[in-house]
Structure formats: C-alpha cells, structure tokens
Motif scaffolding. Sequence first.
Motif, PDB file in Angstrom:
ATOM      1  N   GLU A  64       0.847  -1.209   0.000  1.00 27.60           N
ATOM      2  CA  GLU A  64       0.000   0.000   0.000  1.00 27.60           C
ATOM      3  C   GLU A  64       0.877   1.250   0.000  1.00 27.60           C
ATOM      4  OE1 GLU A  64      -3.638   2.060   2.572  1.00 27.60           O
ATOM      5  OE2 GLU A  64      -2.576   0.330   3.396  1.00 27.60           O
ATOM      6  N   LYS A  67       2.602   1.793  -3.350  1.00 23.23           N
ATOM      7  CA  LYS A  67       1.694   2.350  -4.364  1.00 23.23           C
ATOM      8  C   LYS A  67       1.560   3.860  -4.204  1.00 23.23           C
ATOM      9  CE  LYS A  67      -1.349  -1.498  -5.548  1.00 23.23           C
ATOM     10  NZ  LYS A  67      -2.699  -2.058  -5.438  1.00 23.23           N
ATOM     11  N   TYR A  70       4.729   5.583  -5.348  1.00 24.67           N
ATOM     12  CA  TYR A  70       4.812   5.558  -6.824  1.00 24.67           C
ATOM     13  C   TYR A  70       3.863   6.608  -7.437  1.00 24.67           C
ATOM     14  CZ  TYR A  70       7.725   1.356  -7.171  1.00 24.67           C
ATOM     15  OH  TYR A  70       8.757   0.474  -7.143  1.00 24.67           O
ATOM     16  N   LEU A 105       3.873  -3.373 -10.745  1.00 20.68           N
ATOM     17  CA  LEU A 105       3.708  -1.986 -10.297  1.00 20.68           C
ATOM     18  C   LEU A 105       4.942  -1.153 -10.663  1.00 20.68           C
ATOM     19  CD1 LEU A 105       2.013   0.042  -8.645  1.00 20.68           C
ATOM     20  CD2 LEU A 105       3.200  -0.760  -6.601  1.00 20.68           C
ATOM     21  N   THR A 109       4.907   1.989 -13.270  1.00 29.23           N
ATOM     22  CA  THR A 109       5.257   3.335 -12.822  1.00 29.23           C
ATOM     23  C   THR A 109       6.404   3.903 -13.660  1.00 29.23           C
ATOM     24  OG1 THR A 109       4.645   2.633 -10.604  1.00 29.23           O
ATOM     25  CG2 THR A 109       5.807   4.731 -10.794  1.00 29.23           C
TER      26      THR A 109
END
Length: 943
Positions: A64, A67, A70, A105, A109
């Motif tokens: 979390e 994220k 990012y 992820l 990104t």
Amino acid sequence: MTDSKYFTTTKKGEIFELKAELNSDKKEKKKEAVKKVIASMTVGKDVSALFPDVVNCMQTDNLELKKLVYLYLMNYAKSQPDMAIMAVNTFVKDCEDPNPLIRALAVRTMGCIRVDKITEYLCEPLRKCLKDEDPYVRKTAAVCVAKLHDINAQLVEDQGFLDTLKDLISDSNPMVVANAVAALSEIAESHPSSNLLDLNPQSINKLLTALNECTEWGQIFILDCLANYMPKDDREAQSICERVTPRLSHANSAVVLSAVKVLMKFMEMLSKDLDYYGTLLKKLAPPLVTLLSAEPELQYVALRNINLIVQKRPEILKHEMKVFFVKYNDPIYVKLEKLDIMIRLASQANIAQVLAELKEYATEVDVDFVRKAVRAIGRCAIKVEQSAERCVSTLLDLIQTKVNYVVQEAIVVIKDIFRKYPNKYESVIATLCENLDSLDEPEARAAMIWIVGEYAERIDNADELLESFLEGFHDESTQVQLQLLTAIVKLFLKKPTETQELVQQVLSLATQDSDNPDLRDRGYIYWRLLSTDPVAAKEVVLAEKPLISEETDLIEPTLLDELICYIGTLASVYHKPPSAFVEGSRGVVHKSLPPRTGSSESAESPDTAPSGGPAADQPSVIPTQGDLLGDLLNLDLGPPVSGPPMATSAVQMGAVDLLGDSLMGDESEGLRSDVGGSPAMGGSGGSFTPAPSTTAPTNVGAPLGSGLGDLFDLTGGVGTLSGSYVAPKTVWLPAMKAKGLEISGTFSRQVGSISMDLVLTNKALQVMSDFAIQFNRNSFGLAPAAPLQVHAPLAPNQSVEISLPLNNLQVAVKNNIDVFYFSTLYPLHILFVEDGKMERQMFLATWKDIPNENETQFQIKDCSLNADAVSSKLQGSNIFTIAKRNVEGQDMLYQSLKLTNGIWVLAELRIQPSNPSFTLSLKCRAPEVSQYIYQAYETILKN
C-alpha cells in the motif's frame, strides 16, 4: 475513521511537520504522512519540496505504501527529474521482487514517468518483465512498451522491444495477447507507414482463440485489429465471421459494435448467393435492436452507427421498423435520429405504418420535432412512389389543422412533391393558396411563390397573389426576393398581355433599388433576355426541370465505406472521417472496405458500385458551400466564346466542353457538353454526368481536398518518348495580385502522367508557409494527385520549384497569408495519351465511318521540316503516324491520337517538300475539338 481526515488541515499543517513524519521510524506514522502528502497533492497544493523524503519511503515491503509513493513519483518526476533518478535503483530492484504485483507496479510506474534520463534505465527491467513467468507482469510490460515508444520511439526500435511485442501475440494468456495487440495498434497509429501488425492466417487464428477468453476491453482491441486485416479469399472471410459472430451477444455495447464493424467489413467479400450471407444478415439485426434499449446517450451512439449501416445494407433492419418508432420520453436528439432511420427504411411494404406514425408525430408539442416529421412525410412521398398520393392527403389534413408552423413545413415539402411528380397533384394548389396570408418564414414563402409562378396558368389570380408579395419586396429575405423575381418573369412569359407592368416593376426593384449583387445580376439577365430574345427567355426560364432524386442526404459512397471501417468510434458518431477532426502529428490512415468478390451480386446491389465499373457509376460529390471548390465554381472568368473559332497562334481552349462521345461510344451514352466555359476555366456552371465509355478505362480516386472524383484515366498507357514538347514557363500569378507570392509554371507529360511544373517565389517581406493547392472542375478531370509539397517555409526573395503530378483550370493556392485564385490554359497536347496509336484497319474503318461534315482543314504555315522529322517530332507528343504515302511528289502522313477522356482524332498531313505550308485534315466524332488539335500541331511543330 474514514480517509477524509487526511484532507483536513492540522493547526500547523506545515510542510515541516510532514517532513518530520515522513522520516519517522514508525511504519504506521510514515504511511499516514504519505497519505497526507497525496491528499495535499490531490487538492492542488505544491508538495514537491518533500520529494527526497517521499522517495526514502520507497524502501518498504508494504504494498500500500509503495503504491502511494509511486503515485507521488509519477506526479512530480517531470518537475524534479534529477531527484527522480534517485528512485531508479529501487525500481530496478522492485522489477526483480518475488511478488508479481510489485514487479508489475514497478514497470507500470517507470513507464508513466516521462523523463528521458529514466527511460535509459528502464530498458533492462522492461526486457525482463516482457519475458516474465507471470502473465500479469507480461501484460503490464506490453502496455509499457507503447508508453516508452511515445517517449522515445528510436530507443524502443533499437532495443528490439517491437519484435518481443510481436512474439507476445502468440502468448498462451489471452490478456497478454490483447494488451500486445493494443500496444502494437497504438504504435502503428502513430507510424502509419510501419507494418507492425503484420497479420497472417496463423496470427489471426491465435487472436480469434484469445478473443473468447479475455476481458471485454481486450476483446475490443482484438476485434479492432481484426477489422484491419484483409482476408485472402471469401472462405477465410467467412471463417473469421463465424468465429466473431458470438461476440454480438456480449453485454458490453462497445464489443457488439466492434464485432458489427468486423462483420460489415468482411461481408463485402461474401457472395450474396451464399446461404451464410443470409444467415449473417439475420444475426446482425437483434444485437443492433438490443442496443436501443440502453440509456439515451448510448441509444444515440447506436443510432448514429445504425444510420451508416442502414445506408450501406438496408436489408439488415428492413423488418425492424417498429423499434425506431419514437417514444414520448425520448430526448430530442434520439427522436430526430430515429426519424431519419425510419425514412431510410421506408418501403412499399411498411409505408402505411410509417405514415400513420409520422402523422401522429406532427401533432406533438415539440416544434422542431413536428417540423422534421412533416418534412419526413414529404421525403417518404419522394422515396416511395406508390405512397405519394397517401402522403399528399396526409399533408393536406395537416394543413387543415391551421397550425402555423405545420402549414409552412407542409407547403415546403409539397413543392418538392410537385417537382418529383409533375402534373399529378396540382389540384391541391387551391388549398395552398388559401393559406397564403399565414406564411411568415422565408422558406415557406419562397416555396409558395415558386408554386404560384410554376403553375401560373392554372391560378386565375396568380398576378394578384404575386403582386401582394411585391408590396414589401425590400423587407423580404434574399431567398424570397430571388424566387419572386423568377416567378413574375415566368408569369409574364405565360400571360404577357396582363402582366407587363408587374414584370417591369419587379425588374426595376431588383436592378435599380437593390444592393444584393445576386438579385441584381439575375434581374439584369432576365431583363436582357426578355428585351433581346423572348423565345430564348422562354426556353431558359420555362425549361423542363430535372426530377429531384429521393435521397439527397445520403453520405457519398467512398466516405460511407470509410466510415463503416470506423464503426464504434467517434468518426461514426460525427459521420466524418478522423482526418476531419483529429489534430496533431499522428498520421490518420484512410481505411476502405475490401473489394467485392463474386460476379452477379455487385451488379444487383443498389448500394455498392461494381468494383471495376466505370467512373460514371460513382456519384460525383457536390462541394459544400463553405468549400474552396464551391467558391471557385462561382467565379466568372471571362465571357463564353461563340461564333467561329478564333485564329490565334496561342494554344487557347474555347467555349465548348470537350466531353464528347468516345469513338466507339453510343450516341445516346455520350457525355453531356457544358457549353459556356473553356476546359481550362472549368465551364460556366452545372455539373456533368460521365457515361460509361467503351474505350477509355476509368478509375475513381478522390484527389486531396477536392471531393471531385478523378473522372478520367490518365495513368494508363505506356512510357513517354523523350521528345515530348514542354512549353517554357510563364508567370500565371503575378506577385502584385497575391500579396507577394509569384507563381510561374508550365505543363509536361512524363511516363503516362501529366505534371504541372511550378516555381513559387516569395517577393514579400514575410515568410510564407502552409501551402495548399486546389483545382476547379474541368473538362478533362485534371486534379492534384498529391498535396503541394513545400517542405520548408518560403523565406523572402526565395524561390522553390515543384512538380505537381496531375491525376487525370482554375487554380486556388493557399498559404499562411491568404487564398489566391488564378486560371491557366493548359496546352492540349499534354492530354494526348500514350496508347493513341490505332491499328491500320481500324483507322480506315473509322475514317470512313466518321461523317464528311466532321472533317476540317487547316493550314500550318512557315514550317520547314521534312516528313520524317515531322513524324518523329509529333510522336514525341503522342501523335502517332499510322502510314506514310507519297502521292504526286507530296508526302501524306496518316496519324491518330487519343485524348485522356477517350476522344479519338484522325489526321491526314500533306507535306510538299519545297513548300513551307502543310495542309492538315482532321476527322473526329467531336468536331469542336479540331480547332484545338490544330493549334496543338502548330505549337509542337514550330517549337
């Protein structure tokens, strides 16, 4: 407590506090701080000062928190590129994390951070992720390639990512396949020339297999990709259609429309005799009907697409008329679209049902909709002849309601019905005249005046009626004034004794008291016609009018074919090709339907022209009023030439349009002449309809920007001889008339194509750029085959030479300063084609067959060439010697030539060795050409 607490400011609420919290040792506190930072960023506060502190939080196992960091990075990397590089090591490390979600992820990104310095570091992690064992990572990496290509296309090509992306089309996971297709399609769009999606039957098979298993958006990408594929034959097209058909029952309307697009495209290749073709037509109707049960906005998009489908293949929905009936609570935009489709589907079988429905609509409260409904009744009358009587009686019933706007619309459409069915429904004129006083809209008044003028002999008090309009002549709109002028002149020609005063009054009002040039010019024309030649006036003003056609608002066929390829996109809603509304550097590829296969069905189909048919079968496009061509066609460039041909040495085109009959053509199929404007000038007005020619193969292509088809084939034939005469360049547009732009040029013919060789010189003090060119319609269909290529802006006192190939003249040239018009007379010899050599037997038979009155003789003086030199020089310009004889010391050359529009000209040239004067005899089915052929001979032989 909810996340709203992050958006409420604390008492201090300072960056300083957030900084302290971000550097806290406690994980929870850190996460809370990052959430506050993201909240501040979301509401538009500048928190870029915290960049190093947020980046330090990347080193965490908490997904979390990662994220959130990012998300922050993506937002601020562009403004802090040097700081963003600090994060690169973490990205690279995360791309090798055991958790596939973190790997995906990280690569997602990195693709979103549009900083050149970072893209270099992205290549290695991306390469690994494209071959990752987890499909989720591979599908994310596929999209990342498209993002990277947008930032640095060269880098993607050098690193070989495009080949890896192509390999992913064969991936075992359907979502990876869909994303690879989406990425390749995106890249291919920005590079139309590159053949990235090199589809073949094997790759198509893989896509179709993946189609059943991927998400709805994946299905759309794959279907759009399939729509760009060209099957090698009808069997492959049928096989693809069979596998795509199940998508029609999908819940997502975008998937349905994409499937419809594929099927509509591939149906072109199926023979209408096939059982499967009929089955497919039946399967297409239900999903389209289902789309109409969605919310209004979706209905509108569906209706706009259905409108295109109905124009292309009305048989699909011919039994579904009821679903297009308007509901009381439909928004107006849906109502109007349904109305349009109802008229398109109207036929003898359902006309009673349609008329009952339209009559009901005419009593609605929405004025705009009522007007459209009344117009629709008129369109039905024009479209379905058997229903005309019923339509007229429906319109009369509506007139009896005495509702003002209904009456006015009814009169406008009845005028069109009179035009379509002359001498059939004129008994209703009396009813119309009763409503004369209630008309206050210009279109209705103009329609009523037209009816009174056209049928003046049947209306006893026609003069009184028109006189009542004349009282407020200057307060009327231009449309009404023009109509009134014409109607009174018609009345005078029908009843000259009773209306002399009236006609003098209107001519005086139109010419002396009016500021409108259109009205004044028309008044002067009528005045001169009536005063010099009343018989001619009668022939002009009371000429028989052409019947109006049924569907005047159909989309032009080539544009319709292109729009069918864009079903389910904005182009299908706007009914415009993407090039008309997509701006930017991306090239827009013009799509078209595959050529029709099979023999008989193309001839039977009312909506598709035969693929190899003559140009005559293609409807010509009427330029819109705002179009440059529309303006050009209104230019009056000199009076028409009449009487005997002028004897001038210059190669000058005269007053007769050279669209004569081809040699083998039937007299009745000849192309209509447009007397009154030279071929170079494009005629004085009126459109022409080319008929099928048996000798000249034709092809139709839309030249850039003009919308007028290339009506004549100028590309066929063999290569040219090097001796073709090219006239020296002359100034066509002087600098003083074009704000400093000087254009000089000439025409030449090379290897079967005609070119206009231009020199553009900037004699102004400012740079010129954005050049474009357009021609007016002309007898030989000359049009630019390519845009005007001026690659760099034209600096002051600089010239640029351009050779503009012509497919097939008033000219308009545009640059950043203005649009300039000029006209140039093209020499006729550039229109002599390379296959103009006739067989001897054919020559003899044709010479005898052409009547003697079509033969004309000319003298070519002061020419000292011998017969062989003459023959060689003329052959260089495509005038071919068929035979040579010597009769009583005279050399006789028998020659043939052929013009680009299929007209053959036969010649006999007599040369006396000691005499510098030659005798030229010309025979041709279009004798009006002979004068210009003689001038072309003179030009070639004397230069």
